[in-house]
Design an enzyme around this catalytic site. Sequence first.
Site, PDB file in Angstrom:
ATOM      1  N   SER A   1      60.277  36.571  60.190  1.00 47.37           N
ATOM      2  CA  SER A   1      60.159  37.058  61.032  1.00 47.37           C
ATOM      3  C   SER A   1      59.734  38.630  60.681  1.00 47.37           C
ATOM      4  O   SER A   1      60.311  39.164  59.682  1.00 47.37           O
ATOM      5  CB  SER A   1      61.472  37.333  62.110  1.00 47.37           C
ATOM      6  OG  SER A   1      61.696  38.340  62.986  1.00 47.37           O
TER       7      SER A   1
ATOM      8  N   TYR B   1      55.245  40.760  65.313  1.00 51.21           N
ATOM      9  CA  TYR B   1      55.297  41.640  66.310  1.00 51.21           C
ATOM     10  C   TYR B   1      54.263  42.742  66.252  1.00 51.21           C
ATOM     11  O   TYR B   1      54.402  43.700  65.229  1.00 51.21           O
ATOM     12  CB  TYR B   1      56.641  42.149  66.631  1.00 51.21           C
ATOM     13  CG  TYR B   1      57.719  40.956  67.086  1.00 51.21           C
ATOM     14  CD1 TYR B   1      57.857  40.472  68.408  1.00 51.21           C
ATOM     15  CD2 TYR B   1      58.946  40.952  66.237  1.00 51.21           C
ATOM     16  CE1 TYR B   1      58.694  39.601  68.825  1.00 51.21           C
ATOM     17  CE2 TYR B   1      59.935  39.915  66.896  1.00 51.21           C
ATOM     18  CZ  TYR B   1      59.657  39.311  67.887  1.00 51.21           C
ATOM     19  OH  TYR B   1      60.645  38.599  68.480  1.00 51.21           O
TER      20      TYR B   1
ATOM     21  N   ALA C   1      65.346  36.839  63.659  1.00 52.73           N
ATOM     22  CA  ALA C   1      65.381  38.107  63.165  1.00 52.73           C
ATOM     23  C   ALA C   1      66.964  38.154  62.457  1.00 52.73           C
ATOM     24  O   ALA C   1      67.868  37.556  63.327  1.00 52.73           O
ATOM     25  CB  ALA C   1      65.230  38.964  64.237  1.00 52.73           C
TER      26      ALA C   1
ATOM     27  N   GLY D   1      65.305  26.857  65.639  1.00 49.79           N
ATOM     28  CA  GLY D   1      65.716  28.379  65.609  1.00 49.79           C
ATOM     29  C   GLY D   1      67.235  28.150  65.409  1.00 49.79           C
ATOM     30  O   GLY D   1      67.613  28.643  64.427  1.00 49.79           O
ATOM     31  N   ARG D   2      68.096  28.264  66.508  1.00 48.14           N
ATOM     32  CA  ARG D   2      69.494  28.311  66.341  1.00 48.14           C
ATOM     33  C   ARG D   2      70.199  27.894  65.230  1.00 48.14           C
ATOM     34  O   ARG D   2      71.138  28.077  64.591  1.00 48.14           O
ATOM     35  CB  ARG D   2      70.286  28.440  67.730  1.00 48.14           C
ATOM     36  CG  ARG D   2      69.849  29.559  68.698  1.00 48.14           C
ATOM     37  CD  ARG D   2      70.739  29.418  69.827  1.00 48.14           C
ATOM     38  NE  ARG D   2      70.606  30.559  70.681  1.00 48.14           N
ATOM     39  CZ  ARG D   2      69.577  30.967  71.843  1.00 48.14           C
ATOM     40  NH1 ARG D   2      68.617  29.835  71.708  1.00 48.14           N
ATOM     41  NH2 ARG D   2      69.281  31.833  72.370  1.00 48.14           N
TER      42      ARG D   2
ATOM     43  N   GLN E   1      55.703  35.715  61.066  1.00 48.22           N
ATOM     44  CA  GLN E   1      55.720  35.956  62.410  1.00 48.22           C
ATOM     45  C   GLN E   1      55.431  37.437  62.726  1.00 48.22           C
ATOM     46  O   GLN E   1      56.202  38.399  62.162  1.00 48.22           O
ATOM     47  CB  GLN E   1      57.030  35.595  63.131  1.00 48.22           C
ATOM     48  CG  GLN E   1      57.171  35.875  64.633  1.00 48.22           C
ATOM     49  CD  GLN E   1      57.797  37.144  64.801  1.00 48.22           C
ATOM     50  OE1 GLN E   1      58.402  37.703  64.094  1.00 48.22           O
ATOM     51  NE2 GLN E   1      57.531  37.851  65.986  1.00 48.22           N
TER      52      GLN E   1
ATOM     53  N   GLY F   1      65.525  24.769  72.090  1.00 45.89           N
ATOM     54  CA  GLY F   1      66.105  23.729  72.525  1.00 45.89           C
ATOM     55  C   GLY F   1      66.418  22.561  71.610  1.00 45.89           C
ATOM     56  O   GLY F   1      67.235  21.723  71.795  1.00 45.89           O
TER      57      GLY F   1
ATOM     58  N   LYS G   1      52.558  32.581  69.975  1.00 44.61           N
ATOM     59  CA  LYS G   1      53.753  32.007  70.345  1.00 44.61           C
ATOM     60  C   LYS G   1      54.645  32.477  71.723  1.00 44.61           C
ATOM     61  O   LYS G   1      54.441  33.875  71.767  1.00 44.61           O
ATOM     62  CB  LYS G   1      55.092  32.456  69.301  1.00 44.61           C
ATOM     63  CG  LYS G   1      56.466  31.824  69.708  1.00 44.61           C
ATOM     64  CD  LYS G   1      57.380  31.903  68.224  1.00 44.61           C
ATOM     65  CE  LYS G   1      58.763  31.537  68.490  1.00 44.61           C
ATOM     66  NZ  LYS G   1      59.553  32.267  69.378  1.00 44.61           N
TER      67      LYS G   1
ATOM     68  N   TYR H   1      75.879  37.320  70.120  1.00 41.14           N
ATOM     69  CA  TYR H   1      74.242  37.763  70.147  1.00 41.14           C
ATOM     70  C   TYR H   1      73.694  36.685  69.454  1.00 41.14           C
ATOM     71  O   TYR H   1      72.325  36.336  70.054  1.00 41.14           O
ATOM     72  CB  TYR H   1      74.234  38.820  68.840  1.00 41.14           C
ATOM     73  CG  TYR H   1      73.034  39.259  68.534  1.00 41.14           C
ATOM     74  CD1 TYR H   1      72.310  40.293  69.349  1.00 41.14           C
ATOM     75  CD2 TYR H   1      72.133  38.855  67.385  1.00 41.14           C
ATOM     76  CE1 TYR H   1      71.018  40.583  69.037  1.00 41.14           C
ATOM     77  CE2 TYR H   1      71.054  39.228  67.261  1.00 41.14           C
ATOM     78  CZ  TYR H   1      70.439  40.240  67.955  1.00 41.14           C
ATOM     79  OH  TYR H   1      69.140  40.527  67.688  1.00 41.14           O
TER      80      TYR H   1
ATOM     81  N   HIS I   1      61.038  31.685  73.944  1.00 37.90           N
ATOM     82  CA  HIS I   1      62.053  32.401  73.028  1.00 37.90           C
ATOM     83  C   HIS I   1      63.316  31.958  73.154  1.00 37.90           C
ATOM     84  O   HIS I   1      64.368  32.601  72.940  1.00 37.90           O
ATOM     85  CB  HIS I   1      61.988  34.086  73.494  1.00 37.90           C
ATOM     86  CG  HIS I   1      61.810  34.885  72.601  1.00 37.90           C
ATOM     87  ND1 HIS I   1      60.760  34.996  71.894  1.00 37.90           N
ATOM     88  CD2 HIS I   1      62.947  35.668  71.839  1.00 37.90           C
ATOM     89  CE1 HIS I   1      60.879  35.966  70.846  1.00 37.90           C
ATOM     90  NE2 HIS I   1      62.370  36.291  70.815  1.00 37.90           N
TER      91      HIS I   1
ATOM     92  N   PRO J   1      61.150  31.464  63.180  1.00 34.23           N
ATOM     93  CA  PRO J   1      61.083  33.107  62.955  1.00 34.23           C
ATOM     94  C   PRO J   1      62.507  33.431  63.559  1.00 34.23           C
ATOM     95  O   PRO J   1      62.488  33.465  64.924  1.00 34.23           O
ATOM     96  CB  PRO J   1      59.997  33.676  63.388  1.00 34.23           C
ATOM     97  CG  PRO J   1      59.347  32.983  64.456  1.00 34.23           C
ATOM     98  CD  PRO J   1      59.555  31.426  63.985  1.00 34.23           C
TER      99      PRO J   1
ATOM    100  N   THR K   1      54.007  36.769  68.339  1.00 33.00           N
ATOM    101  CA  THR K   1      55.042  36.278  69.616  1.00 33.00           C
ATOM    102  C   THR K   1      54.726  37.500  70.563  1.00 33.00           C
ATOM    103  O   THR K   1      54.508  38.791  70.315  1.00 33.00           O
ATOM    104  CB  THR K   1      56.486  36.463  68.968  1.00 33.00           C
ATOM    105  OG1 THR K   1      56.655  35.710  67.940  1.00 33.00           O
ATOM    106  CG2 THR K   1      57.473  36.677  70.258  1.00 33.00           C
TER     107      THR K   1
END
Length: 373
Positions: free
Chosen positions: A121, A144, A94, A322-323, A142, A301, A244, A39, A268, A92, A170
């Site tokens: 987030s 939504y 989730a 991010g990751r 962030q 990236g 974003k 995921y 994203h 951010p 976003t």
Amino acid sequence: MNDTTTPHAPLSRIPSDILCAQDYEALAAHFLPATHHAYIAGGSGFEATLRANREAFERVQILPRLLRDVTTGHTRLTLLGQSLHHPILLAPLAFQALAHPRGELDSARAAEATDTCLVASTLSSWPLEDIAREGCVEKWFQLYFQPMRDSTLDLVQRAEAAGYRALVVTLDAAVQRPSLRAQRAGFRMPDTVRPGNLIHHATPPPVELERGQSRIFQGLMREAPTWDDLDWLMRHTRLPVIVKGVLRADDALALKAAGVAGIIVSNHGGRALDGVPASLDALPAVRAAVGADYPVLLDSGVRAGSDVFKALVLGADAVLVGRLQVFALAVAGALGVAHMLKLLREELELCMALAGCATLPEITADCVTHRHA
């Protein structure tokens, strides 16, 4: 088929085999359930954009300047009127409780310890107030857009009251579904992981489609934000609004004209529409459109300090990570995230020093060349 191997528990020390920030990416697979890893690591569709993000950085080569005195060097900058120690922000993400029980709370602790701006987030596992109480001074929220404006306004007002200093809206992920990789791995969101900011918000009834209507156009996209929603938001907050998900120069210009305080060039992390350009490839045209003084950030990236350097060369004022954040969180909680940020910052400083750039303004277009595929 699910991997039943029991993942390692998060460590209370830094693993000895972590030598660079990117090492956390490979090591995280041993600390996450296979479905959770799928995921987090997966991209949308056939993951063409996920791959493109890394390929774009690899095509850019650095051209160092010789005989430059960098002994007074630093990485400080001013962004949206805020003084930051370095141009690396925590993006951010989730549901960080998928990686560590304390999730965003530990990410906030790491941000505080490393003088890093955190972007929390809407879909965080913990309420935004709990994250703010971890002591992170530089923090953005962030947002939504929610199906009902009252719910959106509640989030905005809570962020203002909790001391968040900007809203990051976003706009490129109105429809969010697990990636094909995650679906094939059998990922299901655990009952124990919920959006901490939304648990008291009413859920609107499902859309009733008429015969011949599209499940996508008249269904999933019915509540997608529009320019009217963005205008409404800016009239109902005292915080600067950053958008974003920008990849087009004309969108960037329109957002600037509408009064948006800054933009984040982002796809994203390859998790929205598959087949779009790498964020790094889209960055130069966006920067050229909005001019030199308008705040432009980049995510998607980034894995190394040299990637940060390349993004700054091509027009970014700062980057979001991010990751790597959630991979480091899975390995060693707050300590891992803080260590990852320390490594990234030192990698950037080393890259700057060897390239002959003592400060961020000295990182200019002549510092790179491009290797063609």
